[in-house]
Motif scaffolding. Structure first.
Motif, PDB file in Angstrom:
ATOM      1  N   ARG A 179       5.020   8.045 -14.395  1.00  0.00           N
ATOM      2  CA  ARG A 179       4.905   8.338 -12.961  1.00  0.00           C
ATOM      3  C   ARG A 179       4.774   9.838 -12.712  1.00  0.00           C
ATOM      4  O   ARG A 179       4.026  10.261 -11.816  1.00  0.00           O
TER       5      ARG A 179
ATOM      6  N   ASN B 247       1.199  10.573 -13.503  1.00  0.00           N
ATOM      7  CA  ASN B 247       0.310  10.099 -12.437  1.00  0.00           C
ATOM      8  C   ASN B 247       0.299  11.068 -11.255  1.00  0.00           C
ATOM      9  O   ASN B 247      -0.762  11.445 -10.744  1.00  0.00           O
TER      10      ASN B 247
ATOM     11  N   ARG C 223       7.022   2.227  -7.820  1.00  0.00           N
ATOM     12  CA  ARG C 223       6.477   1.673  -9.061  1.00  0.00           C
ATOM     13  C   ARG C 223       5.385   2.555  -9.669  1.00  0.00           C
ATOM     14  O   ARG C 223       5.315   2.726 -10.884  1.00  0.00           O
ATOM     15  N   THR C 224       4.519   3.132  -8.815  1.00  0.00           N
ATOM     16  CA  THR C 224       3.354   3.861  -9.323  1.00  0.00           C
ATOM     17  C   THR C 224       3.570   5.358  -9.477  1.00  0.00           C
ATOM     18  O   THR C 224       2.874   6.011 -10.260  1.00  0.00           O
TER      19      THR C 224
ATOM     20  N   THR D 115       0.705   4.170  -2.386  1.00  0.00           N
ATOM     21  CA  THR D 115      -0.235   3.567  -3.336  1.00  0.00           C
ATOM     22  C   THR D 115       0.496   2.532  -4.181  1.00  0.00           C
ATOM     23  O   THR D 115       1.463   2.865  -4.873  1.00  0.00           O
ATOM     24  N   ASP D 116       0.022   1.289  -4.126  1.00  0.00           N
ATOM     25  CA  ASP D 116       0.607   0.249  -4.965  1.00  0.00           C
ATOM     26  C   ASP D 116      -0.222   0.077  -6.232  1.00  0.00           C
ATOM     27  O   ASP D 116      -1.232   0.764  -6.442  1.00  0.00           O
ATOM     28  N   GLU D 117       0.209  -0.835  -7.093  1.00  0.00           N
ATOM     29  CA  GLU D 117      -0.483  -1.020  -8.373  1.00  0.00           C
ATOM     30  C   GLU D 117      -1.880  -1.597  -8.195  1.00  0.00           C
ATOM     31  O   GLU D 117      -2.780  -1.319  -8.994  1.00  0.00           O
TER      32      GLU D 117
ATOM     33  N   LEU E 143      -4.295   1.465  -7.778  1.00  0.00           N
ATOM     34  CA  LEU E 143      -4.308   2.593  -8.714  1.00  0.00           C
ATOM     35  C   LEU E 143      -5.731   2.961  -9.120  1.00  0.00           C
ATOM     36  O   LEU E 143      -6.082   4.143  -9.217  1.00  0.00           O
TER      37      LEU E 143
ATOM     38  N   ARG F 149      -0.108   2.212 -15.269  1.00  0.00           N
ATOM     39  CA  ARG F 149       1.008   1.407 -14.777  1.00  0.00           C
ATOM     40  C   ARG F 149       2.275   1.776 -15.525  1.00  0.00           C
ATOM     41  O   ARG F 149       2.267   1.948 -16.745  1.00  0.00           O
TER      42      ARG F 149
END
Length: 234
Positions: A39, A42, A71-72, A77-79, A82, A96
């Motif tokens: 993370r 990312n 989570r990401t 922004t969700d998975e 991505l 992920r």
């Protein structure tokens, strides 16, 4: 906090009660062992690419959600999105950090619908950049407290200093109130949750002068933006 790397490092050092820091902690139920590092990577890649691309607008909501940024590592922004996030900034490969099925978040879906429609990147952030949860219930959402917001205010100021945005879009009334007093124009739009989806879409469409019913098929910055930043390409 003069660079994305030092900014992310400062973010990872933040610790507060009943707050999950996805850049330093791993969920024993859903995360990979190396989730915090993924993370951080990312977020740093996202910020570096936005800086190279001279992105001059920041969209700021309230808190990280447990189905999205927790989570990401990428706010709002969700998975599911991505890949869209990587495409928008020139082909970055985001990773992920979780195990099991991909998880979607409604707010992220609507935000990314409009980012696709305007075909223009924005730095995505939250007034409170971590995930506040109920006591003993880590997979819940709650509003951050004033004390928590004040504890992380230097991070928000640091992000603004790095990007020097021309404009800030406050997503939701809570975010707009928290951003009062900045010497940068702040435009408020309704948050897309709790029945606000249509108003959010209309607000962003009006702000950017786009037709919300006809989103661009593949928003993307030129690949040389990502290459010049030394980022991994998908």
């Amino acid at each position: 906090m003069k660079t994305p790397r030092s900014f992310v490092a400062a973010l990872a050092r933040t610790r507060l009660d009943s707050v999950f820091n996805p850049y330093a902690e791993a969920c024993p139920e859903h995360d990979r062992a190396d989730a915090p590092a993924l993370r951080r990577r990312n977020l740093e890649a996202w910020l570096e690419a936005a800086l190279v691309a001279r992105v001059d607008t920041i969209w700021i909501a309230r808190d990280l959600g447990y189905r999205g940024g927790r989570r990401t590592g990428l706010p709002l922004t969700d998975e599911v999105h991505l890949k869209d996030a990587g495409t928008l900034l020139g082909g970055i490969e985001f990773h992920r950090a979780t195990r099991g099925p991909v998880v979607a978040e409604r707010t992220a879906a609507i935000v990314w619908r409009m980012l696709t429609a305007i075909a223009e990147p924005a730095v995505l952030w939250n007034v409170f950049p971590l995930h506040p949860h109920g006591a003993g219930d880590p997979l819940s959402n709650r509003c951050h407290t004033r004390t928590e917001r004040e504890a992380t205010a230097p991070l928000l100021r640091g992000l603004i200093a790095i990007f020097r945005p021309r404009r800030i879009v406050a997503i939701g009334r809570d975010a707009q109130l928290a951003l009062e007093g900045l010497d940068i124009p702040v435009t408020g739009v309704r948050h897309p949750s709790y029945g606000g989806q249509a108003d959010f879409i209309a607000g962003i469409a009006a702000l950017y002068g786009v037709d919300p019913e006809r989103p661009s098929a593949s928003p993307q910055l030129p690949l040389d933006h990502a290459a010049s930043a030394g980022l991994a390409l998908a």
